[in-house]
Design a protein around this motif. Structure first.
Motif, PDB file in Angstrom:
ATOM      1  N   ARG B  20      -8.825   0.756  17.394  1.00  0.00           N
ATOM      2  CA  ARG B  20      -9.248  -0.620  17.716  1.00  0.00           C
ATOM      3  C   ARG B  20     -10.773  -0.724  17.721  1.00  0.00           C
ATOM      4  O   ARG B  20     -11.437   0.097  18.340  1.00  0.00           O
ATOM      5  CB  ARG B  20      -8.787  -1.003  19.115  1.00  0.00           C
ATOM      6  CG  ARG B  20      -7.322  -1.032  19.358  1.00  0.00           C
ATOM      7  CD  ARG B  20      -7.091  -1.480  20.800  1.00  0.00           C
ATOM      8  NE  ARG B  20      -7.530  -2.856  20.945  1.00  0.00           N
ATOM      9  CZ  ARG B  20      -6.745  -3.908  20.791  1.00  0.00           C
ATOM     10  NH1 ARG B  20      -5.476  -3.728  20.526  1.00  0.00           N
ATOM     11  NH2 ARG B  20      -7.216  -5.120  20.916  1.00  0.00           N
ATOM     12  N   GLY B  23     -11.990  -0.848  21.229  1.00  0.00           N
ATOM     13  CA  GLY B  23     -11.555   0.244  22.112  1.00  0.00           C
ATOM     14  C   GLY B  23     -12.692   0.840  22.916  1.00  0.00           C
ATOM     15  O   GLY B  23     -12.559   1.081  24.113  1.00  0.00           O
ATOM     16  N   VAL B  24     -13.827   1.079  22.232  1.00  0.00           N
ATOM     17  CA  VAL B  24     -14.940   1.723  22.923  1.00  0.00           C
ATOM     18  C   VAL B  24     -15.476   0.855  24.065  1.00  0.00           C
ATOM     19  O   VAL B  24     -15.576   1.325  25.205  1.00  0.00           O
ATOM     20  CB  VAL B  24     -16.037   2.130  21.918  1.00  0.00           C
ATOM     21  CG1 VAL B  24     -17.299   2.582  22.650  1.00  0.00           C
ATOM     22  CG2 VAL B  24     -15.528   3.249  21.013  1.00  0.00           C
ATOM     23  N   LYS B  26     -13.924  -1.316  25.699  1.00  0.00           N
ATOM     24  CA  LYS B  26     -12.881  -1.433  26.732  1.00  0.00           C
ATOM     25  C   LYS B  26     -12.811  -0.183  27.606  1.00  0.00           C
ATOM     26  O   LYS B  26     -12.645  -0.295  28.821  1.00  0.00           O
ATOM     27  CB  LYS B  26     -11.517  -1.743  26.091  1.00  0.00           C
ATOM     28  CG  LYS B  26     -11.392  -3.217  25.683  1.00  0.00           C
ATOM     29  CD  LYS B  26     -10.082  -3.556  24.978  1.00  0.00           C
ATOM     30  CE  LYS B  26      -9.973  -5.066  24.745  1.00  0.00           C
ATOM     31  NZ  LYS B  26      -8.789  -5.428  23.946  1.00  0.00           N
ATOM     32  N   VAL B  27     -12.933   1.005  27.034  1.00  0.00           N
ATOM     33  CA  VAL B  27     -12.864   2.207  27.891  1.00  0.00           C
ATOM     34  C   VAL B  27     -14.137   2.390  28.702  1.00  0.00           C
ATOM     35  O   VAL B  27     -14.151   3.121  29.690  1.00  0.00           O
ATOM     36  CB  VAL B  27     -12.593   3.511  27.091  1.00  0.00           C
ATOM     37  CG1 VAL B  27     -11.241   3.449  26.409  1.00  0.00           C
ATOM     38  CG2 VAL B  27     -13.686   3.813  26.080  1.00  0.00           C
ATOM     39  N   ARG B  28     -15.216   1.746  28.289  1.00  0.00           N
ATOM     40  CA  ARG B  28     -16.467   1.858  29.046  1.00  0.00           C
ATOM     41  C   ARG B  28     -16.611   0.757  30.096  1.00  0.00           C
ATOM     42  O   ARG B  28     -17.610   0.722  30.819  1.00  0.00           O
ATOM     43  CB  ARG B  28     -17.658   1.787  28.096  1.00  0.00           C
ATOM     44  CG  ARG B  28     -17.759   2.992  27.170  1.00  0.00           C
ATOM     45  CD  ARG B  28     -18.972   2.858  26.291  1.00  0.00           C
ATOM     46  NE  ARG B  28     -20.191   2.913  27.093  1.00  0.00           N
ATOM     47  CZ  ARG B  28     -20.979   3.968  27.186  1.00  0.00           C
ATOM     48  NH1 ARG B  28     -20.679   5.057  26.532  1.00  0.00           N
ATOM     49  NH2 ARG B  28     -22.062   3.930  27.911  1.00  0.00           N
ATOM     50  N   GLY B  29     -15.670  -0.162  30.128  1.00  0.00           N
ATOM     51  CA  GLY B  29     -15.786  -1.270  31.076  1.00  0.00           C
ATOM     52  C   GLY B  29     -16.791  -2.307  30.634  1.00  0.00           C
ATOM     53  O   GLY B  29     -17.265  -3.107  31.439  1.00  0.00           O
ATOM     54  N   PHE B  31     -16.281  -4.393  27.844  1.00  0.00           N
ATOM     55  CA  PHE B  31     -15.674  -5.521  27.121  1.00  0.00           C
ATOM     56  C   PHE B  31     -15.652  -6.715  28.067  1.00  0.00           C
ATOM     57  O   PHE B  31     -15.266  -6.595  29.222  1.00  0.00           O
ATOM     58  CB  PHE B  31     -14.270  -5.136  26.692  1.00  0.00           C
ATOM     59  CG  PHE B  31     -13.554  -6.199  25.926  1.00  0.00           C
ATOM     60  CD1 PHE B  31     -13.740  -6.333  24.558  1.00  0.00           C
ATOM     61  CD2 PHE B  31     -12.684  -7.072  26.568  1.00  0.00           C
ATOM     62  CE1 PHE B  31     -13.074  -7.312  23.839  1.00  0.00           C
ATOM     63  CE2 PHE B  31     -12.012  -8.063  25.857  1.00  0.00           C
ATOM     64  CZ  PHE B  31     -12.211  -8.172  24.498  1.00  0.00           C
ATOM     65  N   PHE B  33     -14.166  -9.754  29.560  1.00  0.00           N
ATOM     66  CA  PHE B  33     -12.958 -10.560  29.737  1.00  0.00           C
ATOM     67  C   PHE B  33     -13.339 -11.930  30.289  1.00  0.00           C
ATOM     68  O   PHE B  33     -14.459 -12.135  30.764  1.00  0.00           O
ATOM     69  CB  PHE B  33     -11.992  -9.861  30.698  1.00  0.00           C
ATOM     70  CG  PHE B  33     -11.334  -8.642  30.107  1.00  0.00           C
ATOM     71  CD1 PHE B  33     -10.188  -8.767  29.333  1.00  0.00           C
ATOM     72  CD2 PHE B  33     -11.867  -7.385  30.304  1.00  0.00           C
ATOM     73  CE1 PHE B  33      -9.581  -7.649  28.769  1.00  0.00           C
ATOM     74  CE2 PHE B  33     -11.274  -6.268  29.741  1.00  0.00           C
ATOM     75  CZ  PHE B  33     -10.128  -6.394  28.972  1.00  0.00           C
ATOM     76  N   SER B  35     -12.713 -13.241  32.952  1.00  0.00           N
ATOM     77  CA  SER B  35     -13.112 -13.238  34.362  1.00  0.00           C
ATOM     78  C   SER B  35     -14.488 -12.603  34.559  1.00  0.00           C
ATOM     79  O   SER B  35     -14.983 -12.570  35.676  1.00  0.00           O
ATOM     80  CB  SER B  35     -12.063 -12.494  35.198  1.00  0.00           C
ATOM     81  OG  SER B  35     -11.788 -11.226  34.624  1.00  0.00           O
ATOM     82  N   ASP B  36     -15.075 -12.091  33.486  1.00  0.00           N
ATOM     83  CA  ASP B  36     -16.366 -11.398  33.602  1.00  0.00           C
ATOM     84  C   ASP B  36     -17.544 -12.310  33.243  1.00  0.00           C
ATOM     85  O   ASP B  36     -18.685 -11.848  33.208  1.00  0.00           O
ATOM     86  CB  ASP B  36     -16.401 -10.182  32.665  1.00  0.00           C
ATOM     87  CG  ASP B  36     -15.301  -9.178  32.968  1.00  0.00           C
ATOM     88  OD1 ASP B  36     -14.799  -9.183  34.097  1.00  0.00           O
ATOM     89  OD2 ASP B  36     -14.944  -8.407  32.071  1.00  0.00           O
ATOM     90  N   VAL B 236      -9.214 -11.585  26.504  1.00  0.00           N
ATOM     91  CA  VAL B 236      -7.889 -11.922  27.020  1.00  0.00           C
ATOM     92  C   VAL B 236      -7.212 -10.674  27.587  1.00  0.00           C
ATOM     93  O   VAL B 236      -6.999  -9.702  26.868  1.00  0.00           O
ATOM     94  CB  VAL B 236      -7.010 -12.526  25.907  1.00  0.00           C
ATOM     95  CG1 VAL B 236      -5.663 -12.960  26.474  1.00  0.00           C
ATOM     96  CG2 VAL B 236      -7.711 -13.697  25.236  1.00  0.00           C
ATOM     97  N   GLY B 237      -6.884 -10.707  28.851  1.00  0.00           N
ATOM     98  CA  GLY B 237      -6.211  -9.586  29.503  1.00  0.00           C
ATOM     99  C   GLY B 237      -4.705  -9.710  29.431  1.00  0.00           C
ATOM    100  O   GLY B 237      -4.026  -9.810  30.450  1.00  0.00           O
ATOM    101  N   GLY B 491      -4.667  -8.468  22.786  1.00  0.00           N
ATOM    102  CA  GLY B 491      -4.324  -7.064  23.021  1.00  0.00           C
ATOM    103  C   GLY B 491      -3.471  -6.486  21.917  1.00  0.00           C
ATOM    104  O   GLY B 491      -3.347  -5.276  21.788  1.00  0.00           O
TER     105      GLY B 491
END
Lengths: 162, 767, 301
Positions: B20, B23-24, B26-29, B31, B33, B35-36, B236-237, B491
């Motif tokens: 993806r 992906g990077v 998202k795993v680092r926090g 991305f 969303f 709500s962010d 989008v979560g 997702g």
């Protein structure tokens, strides 16, 4: 009302208008660290997992003002400096296909850090139990289990090459 | 002569497990969303909701809310400038309730304040004088009860009459089945940020499945022209159908326009349960008639869905539940009545599987019952009746595409069973898990089987097109393709696939996706109905091909030849004969190339008054075999393994297909054994993750994918079918069939609760 | 709103002497949910999670004294898991690893939820709680401390500082029924404790009444029924029931009778009544004839 929190090794001043704020809210809305996620705010999903003095906890259930003096590690404090600089757990999540919508991912990355630090080579059932507090609605956990096993192997290989 | 084949690369293009692109982050926090989001000077919104399932609002006093320091807006129905109601198909749902509330959780007042806690306090301070009314909660009663809405109580009644009404079979089985209300329970709660614009309009950053349909509804309620309402996709979560309808969109924009400041809203999990639609609860009666050899002769059915208080997509859900009520089998004669009605229960609409899930639970229970009545193996009975290419459905439609039903059944049924039984599993793997309830001698293993199917894309004449633009240009380090498409990434991995398609079609190595926005491009349709791979994937592929054609024309002019004698491969345009070649980079030096296309699937038609018509574009099938361990005394169930085979047309990204299959099965397992919104006289009793239980890592079984059947679908880009929904359809009935096999109980309702097993009356007939 | 982070018990007791006293925040796993959902809006909070002394425990004279701040995770680890195995079994079923790292036994007691997972264990062990205030310290038996659903005998100026019970003590089993294999509120739970020296059995039931309940009729019946298996040279550590399976059925009946369950969204009263009977019978079977190492179960790594 001002107080100081130590987040990812850095002291951070918090200027809070309301002391009832959770650590999750303060991280996300006052310190610009939205990596810890807000899926339930009642400790039932693990999306906001952080390390508080080395213990894995839900940031939503920590009163921020009570964490003064504690060491707080968030997902932003893991991995390296560079934008593509991932630690073995983060890399395994990307490669294994453990990420879909990604909302649960930061919490899981932190939880798996905690697991592999305590139990470097966990069995499948140890992994399942250790991440049972981190809900994921997209993946059915299959690729996440694979990612944890890959990360455990990567750490073991790292240890051997050292 | 040299024949140039399109080279198959191991790591790029269509067919590989590309990672993806998000992906990077998202795993680092990192991305972002929905709500962010953050804007300088932003306020926080909050919505006050009705505590009653049915009530008249006698008086509403917002004064006490205004009295709280830091409150910037307190809005009621009177403050909605445009249309007072919205809706996906029928605009019957109030933005804010004016004089009556029709479900628990219905929005009444919207507040904006400096701090979310202030907004919550202000909402709580509003005085609402309700006169509670008796709620209408039984869908059976709703058909004839006095209307609870000016539009009436029946959203849709539909009847299918197929074949010979006199046809009869010798073996008859009958049953009534129920499905509880399931929630999509995505992880990222409803959230967004509305920013007032200088032109008097508004920019809304929001997590949704379909930007343009939200935009249309929001603009109508704001009384603004479409171009003044711009929707931009925020991270989008998860979605699973719950973001098809408008939830907080209008409230956010109203508050931003009223205050002239950006307004952010992030729902609590409790409010999230109240602000999106759920899967329709169902009551389904079926009577199957077969000959002695097990050939289905006739099926009669009545499907009743509880639509809750407002229409949402109920009219389409009942269409599916009715059309697919007899399953992926040849049924020469059928009569099916489908009803979906309004009640004072929470509104229901789209969820993964969309009507096909409810139907499958019922018809697969019937197939097992029929097999028992015939003394036949249940898998053999299914094989004997399995649909094939060229067969006719009960809606009169002939299956023109692929229908490898027998293949998926045989593959799933033939998968190896789990290596060990309950006696060899660790305690935590037994029913009850860490609670240590299980005593091994009282754990019984059961195996069950089910197969299901569903339409791909929208049906009944709806032309759900998708638009995409591809721009190919020379960037500093080589050719760069930019894809602009409004398809919502929720997702599922469209962002991965769009890149793979560009790599495949244009041979470029660098592909970026522009952020989806109504300001940039036309509608891509909804990320639902297993449709984006086909529709937006198709739009991207066609746009790429149009760009490639322009590239060949450019090269042909330079080489003084005909474009038909050239081919694009390996980052260059080459002559089919001879050695002439021009690199893509060279060709792009003349300037960028850009093409925008709108992709349509083949036209379908509405159903006629007998429920007959060529209403569906295509179908996808899957089979599931479940293995469960059941604690016979406590009724606790552990699902041990799900083996599956799925009709996928063609695999475009193996890892993403696997992710969809495992994730879809998790939701099917959840419905089978734990997931239900519990209602008591219209009141939701469990709006939290404490009490609405979804499977954890300790609950999910091993998933064994026995086969991905690749029979390319005619008309589908790359021959690929959508893969997201079929895993959720037959996994539920397979699990329940396995529990029946372990317990001998009929179990006609999902979710199966421990008491349904532990307190079942001895001597209940075996299904 | 004010937040005081106490570093010692005397400091906390001094803060609690204020009028009105602040609300006590321990692990936060119940308290913060109410704050986040605006169901609780405290004027003043006293955080006690940083008082090191509350996280300590001592064993002496056959008694274990757990500081109120001992977490579920601490209970899961040796040597506590060996000293109080049923407590470890119960702790393993509390929430998730994240909750077990934060939540405390004192919090479980003061929250006084009918579904509190450690409460049936503490009840079966005849535990006592220590409550301290500026006025001094008092000790209450658990049955006098737990008053009803979410109600306990702690006065607003008091701090629950410790819980005490005999340890090591006999054979212990905790069993919990929930509709999910992890992170689930108990639909019903039981703790059964057997003292092999006296043949005495104590049974406590969770989630089937306003507070955890003792099944005293069943205990009394078992006192008549329990006999050591074999005698003299054939004696084992196992026990048997004088009336065999009929006795087990009677125990189930007496336990079900002792339960006072309600219908709610998690389950029905009928199922809960049934489930506690099944669970007590299963726990008893394990205690009467223990497999080697079985009393510990598999405590999580």
């Amino acid at each position: 009302m001002r107080y100081e929190l130590v987040v990812n090794g850095t002291p951070r001043e918090v200027d809070s208008s309301w002391l009832g704020e959770s650590l999750l809210y303060v991280l996300r809305e006052r310190l610009g660290l939205p990596g810890s996620k807000n899926a339930c705010e009642q400790g039932e999903c693990g999306s906001c997992s952080v390390l508080l003095d080395g213990r894995l906890v839900c940031a939503c259930l920590v009163l921020a003002a009570s964490a003064v003096g504690a060491e707080i590690t968030t997902v932003e404090g893991l991995g390296g400096e560079g934008p593509e600089d991932l630690d073995p757990i983060q890399r395994a999540f990307v490669e294994a296909g453990a990420v879909q919508c990604g909302f649960c991912t930061p919490g899981l990355v932190v939880a798996v850090h905690d697991l592999l630090r305590r139990v470097p080579q966990p069995s499948e059932w140890e992994i399942r139990e250790a991440i049972s507090g981190n809900l994921c609605r997209c993946t059915g956990y299959g690729r996440i289990l694979d990612a944890v096993q890959r990360a455990a192997r990567a750490f073991a290989e790292q240890a051997v090459t050292r | 002569m040299t024949v140039l084949e399109r080279p198959r690369r191991a790591t790029r293009g269509v067919g590989v497990s590309a990672p993806r692109p998000d992906g990077v982050p998202k795993v680092r926090g990192q991305f972002q969303f929905s709500s962010d989001l953050f804007a300088e000077g932003m306020l926080w919104g909050h919505v006050l909701r009705s505590p009653h399932p049915s009530a008249r609002i006698r008086r509403l006093d917002v004064g006490p809310a205004w009295a709280i320091d830091g409150v910037r807006a307190v809005l009621t129905a009177a403050d909605v400038p445009g249309a007072p109601t919205y809706g996906l198909e029928i605009p019957d749902q109030p933005v804010l309730a004016a004089d009556v509330v029709r479900y628990m959780g219905e929005p009444v007042v919207a507040v904006a304040a400096d701090h979310p806690e202030t907004a919550r306090r202000a909402a709580a301070a509003v005085l609402v004088d309700y006169e509670p009314l008796d709620p209408l909660v039984d869908p059976e009663d709703a058909i004839s009860a006095p209307p609870i809405h000016p539009d009436g109580n029946v959203f849709r009644h539909l009847r299918i009459e197929h074949g010979d009404p006199e046809a009869r079979g010798e073996v008859v089985v009958e049953g009534t089945y129920e499905v509880g209300m399931q929630d999509q329970a995505f992880m990222g709660p409803e959230s967004g940020l509305a920013v007032p614009a200088e032109d008097g309009g508004v920019d809304l950053y929001i997590a949704t499945q379909w930007l343009h349909v939200d935009r249309d509804q929001v603009a109508r309620c704001l009384g603004l022209p479409l171009e003044k309402v711009r929707l931009h996709l925020a991270g989008v979560g998860g979605a699973f159908g719950a973001r098809e309808d408008v939830s907080i969109q209008v409230h956010l924009c109203l508050l931003a326009l009223a205050t002239g400041r950006p307004v952010k809203m992030v729902l609590s999990r409790e409010d999230s349960f109240f602000s999106h639609v759920h899967r329709h609860p169902a009551r389904i009666w079926l009577r199957h008639q077969a000959d002695r050899q097990g050939r289905l002769v006739r099926v009669d059915a009545r499907v009743l869905l509880d639509g809750g208080a407002y229409a949402s997509s109920s009219t389409a859900v009942i269409s599916n539940a009715t059309a697919f009520a007899t399953g992926p089998y040849r049924v020469p004669n059928a009569t099916v009545d489908g009803w979906v009605v309004r009640t004072n229960n929470p509104p229901c609409g789209a969820m993964r599987g969309f009507g096909a899930v409810q139907a499958c639970f019922a018809y697969e229970a019937q197939m097992d019952k029929l097999a028992a009545a015939l003394g036949m193996d249940p898998v053999q009975l299914r094989l004997a009746n399995a649909l094939r290419h060229g067969d006719t459905l009960i809606t009169g439609q002939r299956i023109e595409g692929s229908a490898p039903v027998a293949q998926v059944i045989e593959a799933a049924a033939g998968a190896p069973l789990p290596a060990v039984g309950p006696e060899a599993l660790p305690d935590v793997a037994l029913p009850g898990g860490a609670g240590r309830t299980a005593t091994r001698s009282r754990v019984r293993r059961g195996v069950g089987f089910a197969v299901g199917y569903k339409n791909l894309m929208y049906s009944e004449g709806f032309d759900d097109a998708s638009e995409a633009r591809v721009r190919l240009e020379l960037a500093e380090d080589g050719p760069l393709a930019t894809v602009t498409c409004a398809a919502a990434e929720v997702g599922q991995g469209f962002v991965t696939l769009a890149r793979q398609i560009c790599e495949e079609e244009l041979g470029v190595e660098r592909v970026v996706l522009a952020p989806p926005s109504t300001a940039r491009i036309g509608s891509a349709g909804s990320t639902s109905a297993s449709r984006q791979t086909w529709m937006s994937g198709g739009a991207v592929a066609e746009a790429c091909r149009a760009v490639a054609g322009r590239l060949l024309e450019r090269a042909a002019r330079r080489l003084g030849t005909d474009p038909g004698r050239l081919v694009l491969a390996e980052g260059a345009v080459q002559a089919l004969e001879g050695a002439d070649a021009l690199s893509v980079a060279e060709l792009l030096a003349e300037g960028p190339l850009e093409e925008t296309v709108t992709f349509h699937h083949r036209q379908t038609e509405p159903l006629d008054e007998r429920g007959q018509g060529d209403a569906h574009v295509a179908f996808a099938f899957a089979a599931h075999r479940a293995v469960v361990d059941v604690d016979l005394d406590l009724g606790l169930v552990k699902v041990v393994q799900i083996a599956t085979a799925q009709d996928v047309g063609r695999v475009l990204n193996p890892l993403q297909v696997l992710g969809q299959i495992e994730g879809g099965i998790a939701q099917g397992v959840g419905l089978a054994v734990m997931e239900e919104i519990v209602l008591d006289q219209g009141r939701v009793r469990n709006p939290s993750f404490t009490d609405y239980l979804i499977p954890t890592a300790l609950d999910m079984p091993d998933v064994a994918v026995a086969a991905l059947v690749e029979e390319p679908e005619p008309g589908a880009p790359f021959g690929a079918k959508g893969v997201g929904e079929p895993p959720t359809i037959s996994s539920t009935p397979a699990v329940v069939a396995a529990i029946r096999a372990a317990t001998g109980l009929p179990l006609t309702r999902v979710p199966v609760r421990p008491a349904d097993i532990a307190l079942a009356t001895p001597g209940d007939p075996r299904p | 709103m004010t937040v005081t982070v106490a570093r010692s018990v005397p400091e906390a007791l001094q803060a609690l002497a204020a009028d009105p006293p602040p609300e006590v925040l321990a692990g936060g796993t119940d308290f913060m949910v109410e704050v986040n959902f605006a169901r609780r809006r405290p004027e003043a909070i006293l955080a006690v999670s940083r008082i090191d002394a509350l996280g300590q425990w001592q064993q002496s004279d056959g008694q274990l004294r757990l500081g109120a701040g001992v977490t579920y995770t601490q209970l899961l680890e040796p040597p506590l898991a060996e000293l109080a195995p049923a407590l470890a079994q119960a702790a393993r079923t509390v929430g998730s690893p994240q909750i077990r790292n934060a939540g405390t036994i004192g919090g479980n007691l003061v929250t006084a939820s009918p579904a509190g997972d450690t409460l049936p264990v503490l009840l079966a062990l005849d535990a006592e709680v220590e409550l301290a205030s500026a006025q001094g310290t008092r000790t209450l038996p658990l049955e006098a401390f737990l008053l009803g659903p979410k109600r306990c005998a702690r006065r607003p100026d008091e701090l629950l500082v410790a819980v005490r019970f005999p340890a090591p003590f006999g054979r212990q089993e905790f069993v919990k029924v929930g509709t999910r294999n992890a992170m689930v509120i108990a639909v019903a739970s039981v703790c059964v404790v057997l003292d092999p020296g006296t043949g005495q059995v104590r049974i406590a039931l969770g989630s089937v009444g306003p507070t955890p309940l003792r099944a005293r009729a069943a205990e009394a019946y078992l006192a008549e029924q329990l006999v050591p298996q074999g005698t003299g040279p054939t004696a084992t550590s196992a026990f048997e029931l004088r009336d065999g399976d009929a006795a087990l059925a009677e125990v189930r009946r007496l336990v079900a009778e002792a339960a006072q369950p309600i219908d709610d969204h998690r389950s029905s009263a009928a199922y809960r009544r049934h489930a506690v009977g099944v669970c007590v019978a299963r726990a008893l079977e394990r205690l009467l004839r223990p497999a080697p190492g079985a009393a510990l179960g598999e405590v999580a790594a």
